[in-house]
Write a protein that holds these residues in place. Structure first.
Motif, mmCIF file in Angstrom:
data_model
loop_
_atom_site.group_PDB
_atom_site.id
_atom_site.type_symbol
_atom_site.label_atom_id
_atom_site.label_comp_id
_atom_site.label_asym_id
_atom_site.label_seq_id
_atom_site.Cartn_x
_atom_site.Cartn_y
_atom_site.Cartn_z
ATOM 1 N N HIS A 9 9.350 5.008 -5.409
ATOM 2 C CA HIS A 9 8.736 5.866 -4.407
ATOM 3 C C HIS A 9 9.662 6.004 -3.205
ATOM 4 O O HIS A 9 10.210 5.024 -2.727
ATOM 5 C CB HIS A 9 7.403 5.221 -3.985
ATOM 6 N N GLU A 57 9.852 8.259 0.652
ATOM 7 C CA GLU A 57 9.122 9.146 1.562
ATOM 8 C C GLU A 57 10.102 9.859 2.471
ATOM 9 O O GLU A 57 11.045 9.250 2.959
ATOM 10 C CB GLU A 57 8.150 8.332 2.433
ATOM 11 N N TYR A 88 11.143 2.471 -2.313
ATOM 12 C CA TYR A 88 9.985 1.582 -2.384
ATOM 13 C C TYR A 88 9.365 1.596 -3.775
ATOM 14 O O TYR A 88 9.540 2.538 -4.531
ATOM 15 C CB TYR A 88 8.935 2.009 -1.349
ATOM 16 N N GLU A 116 3.196 -3.110 -5.259
ATOM 17 C CA GLU A 116 3.224 -1.778 -4.661
ATOM 18 C C GLU A 116 3.559 -1.902 -3.178
ATOM 19 O O GLU A 116 3.039 -2.766 -2.485
ATOM 20 C CB GLU A 116 1.866 -1.100 -4.842
ATOM 21 N N GLY A 117 4.469 -1.046 -2.710
ATOM 22 C CA GLY A 117 4.862 -1.059 -1.312
ATOM 23 C C GLY A 117 6.095 -1.888 -1.019
ATOM 24 O O GLY A 117 6.643 -1.819 0.083
ATOM 25 N N ASP A 118 6.567 -2.676 -1.987
ATOM 26 C CA ASP A 118 7.791 -3.457 -1.786
ATOM 27 C C ASP A 118 8.966 -2.518 -1.523
ATOM 28 O O ASP A 118 9.082 -1.469 -2.153
ATOM 29 C CB ASP A 118 8.135 -4.279 -3.036
ATOM 30 N N ARG A 119 9.844 -2.931 -0.601
ATOM 31 C CA ARG A 119 11.084 -2.181 -0.395
ATOM 32 C C ARG A 119 12.160 -2.814 -1.260
ATOM 33 O O ARG A 119 12.290 -4.034 -1.328
ATOM 34 C CB ARG A 119 11.530 -2.202 1.070
ATOM 35 N N ASP A 150 8.110 -7.359 0.766
ATOM 36 C CA ASP A 150 6.896 -6.677 1.199
ATOM 37 C C ASP A 150 7.083 -6.265 2.664
ATOM 38 O O ASP A 150 8.070 -6.650 3.307
ATOM 39 C CB ASP A 150 5.659 -7.555 0.986
ATOM 40 N N SER A 151 6.174 -5.468 3.192
ATOM 41 C CA SER A 151 6.374 -4.903 4.526
ATOM 42 C C SER A 151 6.440 -5.968 5.615
ATOM 43 O O SER A 151 7.220 -5.846 6.561
ATOM 44 C CB SER A 151 5.297 -3.861 4.849
#
Length: 130
Positions: free
Chosen positions: A28, A30, A37, A54-57, A91-92
Motif C-alpha cells: 500500500h 498513499e 506500507y 496491516e499498516g506496517d511501514r 508499526d506506526s
C-alpha cells in the motif's frame, strides 16, 4: 505507549506455502505520504504467520533499504525474491519513536525482533517430490 523496550522493528521472513497463493498481503502506498506500507494481511497466510501487520511501514526488503524506491520498484523487489522474502517492518508507534530520535533503522540493530513463517507440516517433503 510503552517503555522504549517495547519499540522493536520486526525482521519478518515470509515463506510461501505450497497450499497458499502468494505471501498473503497487499502493498500500500498513499499520495503525499512517504514510504511503502503493508495493506491488508490475509488471515491464516504466510505473511500473518511471520508477524506482518496491516499498516506496517516497510524499511528493508532482503537487506536493502527501500526508503527512496517507488511502489513499482518495491513490488518488483518483493516478486524477485521468489518463495522467501525478508522484510524489515515497523508499526506506526515504533516508526514514530525512531523518527523522533532521528535514528535510521536497519536490520542489524540489536532491537530488531526476528520472526518467520513456520513451515506447513509436511512442507519439506513436498518440496523434494518430483
Amino acid at each position: 505507549m510503552g517503555d522504549e523496550n517495547s519499540f522493536a522493528p520486526r525482521l519478518c521472513t515470509i515463506r510461501k506455502w505450497p497450499d497458499f497463493g502468494g505471501y498473503g498481503f497487499n502493498l500500500h502506498a498513499e499520495r503525499g505520504r512517504a514510504g511503502q506500507y503493508i495493506g491488508k494481511v490475509d488471515d491464516d497466510s504466510p505473511a500473518q504467520a511471520a508477524g506482518m501487520k496491516e499498516g506496517d511501514r516497510i524499511v528493508e526488503v532482503n537487506g536493502t533499504n527501500i526508503g527512496n524506491e517507488n511502489h513499482s520498484q518495491v513490488v518488483t523487489r518483493i516478486k524477485a525474491a521468489g518463495d522467501v522474502v525478508t522484510m524489515l517492518l515497523m508499526d506506526s508507534e515504533t516508526d514514530s519513536y525512531f523518527k523522533e530520535r532521528k535514528v535510521v533503522v536497519s536490520s542489524d540493530m540489536p532491537e530488531v525482533v526476528r520472526m518467520e513463517t513456520p513451515p506447513r507440516s509436511g512442507q519439506e517433503e513436498e518440496e523434494v517430490r518430483i
